[in-house]
Design a protein around this motif. Structure first.
Motif, PDB file in Angstrom:
ATOM      1  N   GLU A  15       1.085  -1.026   0.124  1.00 56.96           N
ATOM      2  CA  GLU A  15       0.028  -0.157   0.028  1.00 56.96           C
ATOM      3  C   GLU A  15       0.650   1.352  -0.236  1.00 56.96           C
ATOM      4  O   GLU A  15       0.368   2.527  -0.113  1.00 56.96           O
ATOM      5  CB  GLU A  15      -1.013   0.048   1.258  1.00 56.96           C
ATOM      6  N   LYS A  66      -7.111   2.997 -14.571  1.00 57.87           N
ATOM      7  CA  LYS A  66      -7.572   1.845 -13.179  1.00 57.87           C
ATOM      8  C   LYS A  66      -7.134   2.621 -11.701  1.00 57.87           C
ATOM      9  O   LYS A  66      -5.858   3.005 -11.542  1.00 57.87           O
ATOM     10  CB  LYS A  66      -6.933   0.519 -13.364  1.00 57.87           C
ATOM     11  N   THR A  68      -7.508   0.630  -9.111  1.00 57.06           N
ATOM     12  CA  THR A  68      -6.761  -0.656  -8.414  1.00 57.06           C
ATOM     13  C   THR A  68      -5.996  -1.186  -9.216  1.00 57.06           C
ATOM     14  O   THR A  68      -5.950  -1.462 -10.298  1.00 57.06           O
ATOM     15  CB  THR A  68      -7.922  -1.656  -7.980  1.00 57.06           C
ATOM     16  N   ASP A  69      -4.675  -1.470  -8.552  1.00 58.84           N
ATOM     17  CA  ASP A  69      -3.483  -2.221  -9.288  1.00 58.84           C
ATOM     18  C   ASP A  69      -3.670  -3.651  -9.321  1.00 58.84           C
ATOM     19  O   ASP A  69      -3.574  -4.313  -8.247  1.00 58.84           O
ATOM     20  CB  ASP A  69      -2.362  -1.840  -8.573  1.00 58.84           C
ATOM     21  N   ARG A  72      -0.832  -5.811  -7.465  1.00 59.75           N
ATOM     22  CA  ARG A  72      -0.911  -5.580  -5.872  1.00 59.75           C
ATOM     23  C   ARG A  72      -1.828  -6.426  -5.375  1.00 59.75           C
ATOM     24  O   ARG A  72      -1.952  -7.224  -4.338  1.00 59.75           O
ATOM     25  CB  ARG A  72      -1.022  -4.284  -5.345  1.00 59.75           C
ATOM     26  N   VAL A  73      -3.113  -6.445  -6.194  1.00 63.25           N
ATOM     27  CA  VAL A  73      -4.225  -7.149  -5.721  1.00 63.25           C
ATOM     28  C   VAL A  73      -3.807  -8.819  -5.614  1.00 63.25           C
ATOM     29  O   VAL A  73      -4.166  -9.702  -4.738  1.00 63.25           O
ATOM     30  CB  VAL A  73      -5.479  -6.675  -6.598  1.00 63.25           C
TER      31      VAL A  73
END
Length: 156
Positions: A15, A66, A68-69, A72-73
């Motif tokens: 994060e 986007k 949200t990456d 990373r998810v």
């Protein structure tokens, strides 16, 4: 459990504002390899994480960037699965513990380098281990294999 705390720290590092995937992967692979072994599925999945910089992958369906990456998810999910595995099953046994009789039998006939190579092979996931073990055994001469087999039979 300390291992779970370390993996949670790595999740928190996903994060940070100035996230560096390669640096994060390097640290995470050190921890994952120590916990689950170098050839673990977790290590393989972490190692395979990479960004696809094509313009289509960086945009969502509305044409915007986007929020949200996906990397990373995915990394978060891999570590969540690893934590859950530790919570449910506990720490995995190391190859040196589970394969001790085999390592001892081979140890009397192998050089130090060959012994370390065998230990690495035994820590691989099942599919890779079988292939590497077959190649390792094929590379040994008949006399060495007979001596190892005799020692294993004496131990049982």
């Amino acid at each position: 459990m300390r291992e779970i705390d370390i993996l949670k720290e790595q999740i928190a590092r996903l994060e940070v504002k100035r996230f560096d995937l390669e640096a994060w992967k390097a640290h995470t692979l050190i921890y994952i390899s120590r916990i689950f072994g170098e050839g673990s599925e977790h290590a393989r999945l972490i190692n395979n994480l990479k960004y696809d910089y094509s313009s289509w992958n960086l945009r969502d369906t509305s044409g915007g960037i986007k929020l949200t990456d996906p990397i990373r998810v995915q990394a978060h999910e891999i570590l969540d699965a690893a934590i859950h595995e530790l919570e449910v099953f506990g720490l995995p046994e190391k190859a040196s513990e589970t394969h001790q009789p085999l390592l001892e039998a081979f140890g009397n006939e192998l050089t130090g380098r060959e012994q370390k190579e065998l230990e690495k092979i035994l820590e691989m996931n099942a599919k890779e281990r079988d292939k590497a073990l077959e190649a390792f055994i094929d590379s040994k001469n008949k006399e060495t294999l007979v001596a190892i087999l005799l020692q294993l039979l004496r131990q049982s």
